[in-house]
Design a protein around this motif. Structure first.
Motif, PDB file in Angstrom:
ATOM      1  N   LEU A  20     153.690  29.013  25.903  1.00 34.89           N
ATOM      2  CA  LEU A  20     152.473  29.474  26.387  1.00 34.89           C
ATOM      3  C   LEU A  20     152.145  28.749  27.731  1.00 34.89           C
ATOM      4  CD1 LEU A  20     149.490  30.820  25.941  1.00 34.89           C
ATOM      5  CD2 LEU A  20     148.971  28.648  24.601  1.00 34.89           C
ATOM      6  N   PHE A  21     152.642  27.481  27.725  1.00 34.72           N
ATOM      7  CA  PHE A  21     152.271  26.988  29.203  1.00 34.72           C
ATOM      8  C   PHE A  21     153.179  27.747  30.349  1.00 34.72           C
ATOM      9  CE2 PHE A  21     150.585  23.491  26.819  1.00 34.72           C
ATOM     10  CZ  PHE A  21     149.542  22.543  27.833  1.00 34.72           C
ATOM     11  N   ARG A 125     147.463  14.562  31.379  1.00 34.94           N
ATOM     12  CA  ARG A 125     147.093  14.761  30.076  1.00 34.94           C
ATOM     13  C   ARG A 125     148.106  14.432  29.082  1.00 34.94           C
ATOM     14  NH1 ARG A 125     143.157  15.139  32.746  1.00 34.94           N
ATOM     15  NH2 ARG A 125     141.899  17.115  33.526  1.00 34.94           N
ATOM     16  N   VAL A 126     147.885  13.623  28.327  1.00 32.32           N
ATOM     17  CA  VAL A 126     148.538  13.456  26.973  1.00 32.32           C
ATOM     18  C   VAL A 126     148.066  14.156  25.587  1.00 32.32           C
ATOM     19  CG1 VAL A 126     149.591  11.587  25.678  1.00 32.32           C
ATOM     20  CG2 VAL A 126     149.119  11.223  27.973  1.00 32.32           C
ATOM     21  N   ILE A 127     148.756  14.773  25.052  1.00 34.47           N
ATOM     22  CA  ILE A 127     148.292  15.638  23.984  1.00 34.47           C
ATOM     23  C   ILE A 127     149.290  15.355  22.652  1.00 34.47           C
ATOM     24  CG2 ILE A 127     147.810  17.815  22.987  1.00 34.47           C
ATOM     25  CD1 ILE A 127     147.172  18.566  26.114  1.00 34.47           C
ATOM     26  N   ILE A 167     142.938  10.086  33.273  1.00 35.07           N
ATOM     27  CA  ILE A 167     144.011  10.527  32.281  1.00 35.07           C
ATOM     28  C   ILE A 167     143.080  10.720  30.973  1.00 35.07           C
ATOM     29  CG2 ILE A 167     146.053   9.941  30.930  1.00 35.07           C
ATOM     30  CD1 ILE A 167     146.789   8.145  33.372  1.00 35.07           C
ATOM     31  N   THR A 168     143.332  11.834  30.209  1.00 32.76           N
ATOM     32  CA  THR A 168     142.800  12.101  28.982  1.00 32.76           C
ATOM     33  C   THR A 168     144.019  12.053  27.936  1.00 32.76           C
ATOM     34  OG1 THR A 168     143.230  14.476  29.086  1.00 32.76           O
ATOM     35  CG2 THR A 168     141.002  13.463  30.018  1.00 32.76           C
ATOM     36  N   VAL A 169     143.354  11.696  26.679  1.00 32.82           N
ATOM     37  CA  VAL A 169     144.479  11.474  25.494  1.00 32.82           C
ATOM     38  C   VAL A 169     143.779  11.840  24.434  1.00 32.82           C
ATOM     39  CG1 VAL A 169     145.985  10.077  24.368  1.00 32.82           C
ATOM     40  CG2 VAL A 169     145.489   9.425  26.797  1.00 32.82           C
ATOM     41  N   ASN A 170     144.303  12.882  23.800  1.00 33.71           N
ATOM     42  CA  ASN A 170     143.812  13.627  22.737  1.00 33.71           C
ATOM     43  C   ASN A 170     144.939  13.914  21.474  1.00 33.71           C
ATOM     44  OD1 ASN A 170     140.824  14.268  23.244  1.00 33.71           O
ATOM     45  ND2 ASN A 170     142.082  14.778  25.343  1.00 33.71           N
ATOM     46  N   CYS A 171     144.399  14.394  20.440  1.00 33.52           N
ATOM     47  CA  CYS A 171     145.373  14.864  19.543  1.00 33.52           C
ATOM     48  C   CYS A 171     144.793  16.122  19.100  1.00 33.52           C
ATOM     49  CB  CYS A 171     145.332  14.055  17.937  1.00 33.52           C
ATOM     50  SG  CYS A 171     146.097  12.339  18.158  1.00 33.52           S
ATOM     51  N   VAL A 172     145.800  16.971  18.617  1.00 34.05           N
ATOM     52  CA  VAL A 172     145.468  18.170  17.964  1.00 34.05           C
ATOM     53  C   VAL A 172     146.098  17.959  16.469  1.00 34.05           C
ATOM     54  CG1 VAL A 172     146.075  20.832  17.596  1.00 34.05           C
ATOM     55  CG2 VAL A 172     145.783  19.517  19.892  1.00 34.05           C
ATOM     56  N   ALA A 173     145.436  18.243  15.462  1.00 40.10           N
ATOM     57  CA  ALA A 173     145.811  17.915  14.224  1.00 40.10           C
ATOM     58  C   ALA A 173     145.960  19.522  13.357  1.00 40.10           C
ATOM     59  CB  ALA A 173     144.849  17.064  13.273  1.00 40.10           C
ATOM     60  N   PRO A 174     146.710  20.109  13.172  1.00 44.68           N
ATOM     61  CA  PRO A 174     146.917  21.172  12.522  1.00 44.68           C
ATOM     62  C   PRO A 174     146.786  20.954  11.017  1.00 44.68           C
ATOM     63  CG  PRO A 174     148.739  20.905  14.098  1.00 44.68           C
ATOM     64  CD  PRO A 174     148.066  19.766  14.086  1.00 44.68           C
ATOM     65  N   VAL A 210     146.327  23.092  22.531  1.00 50.93           N
ATOM     66  CA  VAL A 210     147.017  22.313  23.450  1.00 50.93           C
ATOM     67  C   VAL A 210     146.839  22.523  24.735  1.00 50.93           C
ATOM     68  CG1 VAL A 210     149.152  21.205  24.031  1.00 50.93           C
ATOM     69  CG2 VAL A 210     148.915  21.874  21.645  1.00 50.93           C
ATOM     70  N   LEU A 211     147.072  23.711  25.117  1.00 46.87           N
ATOM     71  CA  LEU A 211     146.470  24.373  26.319  1.00 46.87           C
ATOM     72  C   LEU A 211     145.086  24.147  26.724  1.00 46.87           C
ATOM     73  CD1 LEU A 211     147.558  25.888  28.870  1.00 46.87           C
ATOM     74  CD2 LEU A 211     146.915  27.938  27.900  1.00 46.87           C
ATOM     75  N   PHE A 212     144.221  24.446  25.969  1.00 42.12           N
ATOM     76  CA  PHE A 212     142.833  24.340  26.273  1.00 42.12           C
ATOM     77  C   PHE A 212     142.455  22.551  26.595  1.00 42.12           C
ATOM     78  CE2 PHE A 212     138.890  22.352  24.182  1.00 42.12           C
ATOM     79  CZ  PHE A 212     137.897  23.184  24.961  1.00 42.12           C
ATOM     80  N   LEU A 213     143.161  21.616  25.726  1.00 45.40           N
ATOM     81  CA  LEU A 213     142.923  20.252  26.093  1.00 45.40           C
ATOM     82  C   LEU A 213     143.483  19.928  27.482  1.00 45.40           C
ATOM     83  CD1 LEU A 213     143.766  18.823  22.538  1.00 45.40           C
ATOM     84  CD2 LEU A 213     141.444  18.794  23.926  1.00 45.40           C
TER      85      LEU A 213
END
Length: 234
Positions: A20-21, A125-127, A167-174, A210-213
């Motif tokens: 996707l990226f 961006r750290v995901i 810098i942003t740092v987030n998680c995606v939790a499926p 992930v792309l959104f973040l």
């Protein structure tokens, strides 16, 4: 063109994210452990590299290579992970340590390695790919749940530490996702039945989060629960 590094990009959520990226105009660095996977990723048009996330010397080599190639990441997706099934009474210390090395410690030290480059550029961006199991208990998944809960705590702390550096740092939790890993999780069918939407997510749907973040400058320190409402049932 911004660079994105996706670890564990050979299949599942990692491959969907890398794809996707790339489709969205990013230069994608995709890593894997097995040589055949690296070759396959190269055929798909990614800059592919061997990288065993458990080994710091591999990380040093990867950093040096990406720096020479001009492809140090602006976006880092810590996706590499493994699962484990056991009750506490049967936990093996060596296996537990290995799981933490892959799921938690690797994200910490990979982030540490590349975040200085992001700080210098005032952008990053750290995901981190977590799991609903970081918040929702399931029998037999203690080790995996602990590693993902730790990953979420790490993400919030680093988000705070680097917020003023762009810098942003987030998680995606499926939750329940149609990948090979979910097939090894006990009670998978019961989990499926608990999903309020009654639909299993695809790897592509997680990749879109992930792309959104990666495109959001003002979301940081968050865990985006992409699980069809499964967490509400815990």
């Amino acid at each position: 063109m911004k660079n994105v590094l996706v670890t564990g990009a050979n299949r599942g959520i990692g491959l969907a994210t890398a794809t996707l990226f790339k489709q969205s105009g990013y230069h994608v660095v995709a890593t894997a452990r097995r040589e055949e996977d690296i070759a396959n990723l190269a055929e798909l048009g990614f800059e592919s590299h061997h990288f065993d996330v458990r080994h710091r010397d591999n990380l040093d080599t990867l950093y040096t290579t990406l720096k020479a190639n001009g492809s140090l990441p602006d976006v880092l997706v810590n996706n590499a992970g493994i699962s484990s099934i056991e009750l506490l009474s049967r936990v093996n210390e060596e296996e537990f340590t290995n799981l933490l090395d892959v799921n938690l410690k690797s994200a910490i030290f990979i982030t540490k390695k590349f975040i200085r480059h992001m700080s210098k550029n005032k952008f990053g961006r750290v995901i981190n790919i977590s799991s609903v199991l970081g918040s929702m208990p399931q029998k037999g998944l203690m080790s995996y749940s602990v590693s993902k809960a730790g990953l979420e705590a790490f993400s919030r702390v680093i988000a705070l530490e680097y917020a003023e550096k762009g810098i942003t740092v987030n998680c995606v939790a499926p939750g329940y996702v149609d990948t090979d890993m979910i097939k090894n999780i006990p009670y998978a069918q019961q989990m499926h039945e608990q999903i309020p939407r009654r639909e299993v997510a695809t790897a592509q749907e997680i990749a879109s989060t992930v792309l959104f973040l990666a495109q959001q400058p003002n979301i940081t320190g968050e865990v985006i629960n992409n699980n069809g409402g499964l967490l509400m049932k815990s």
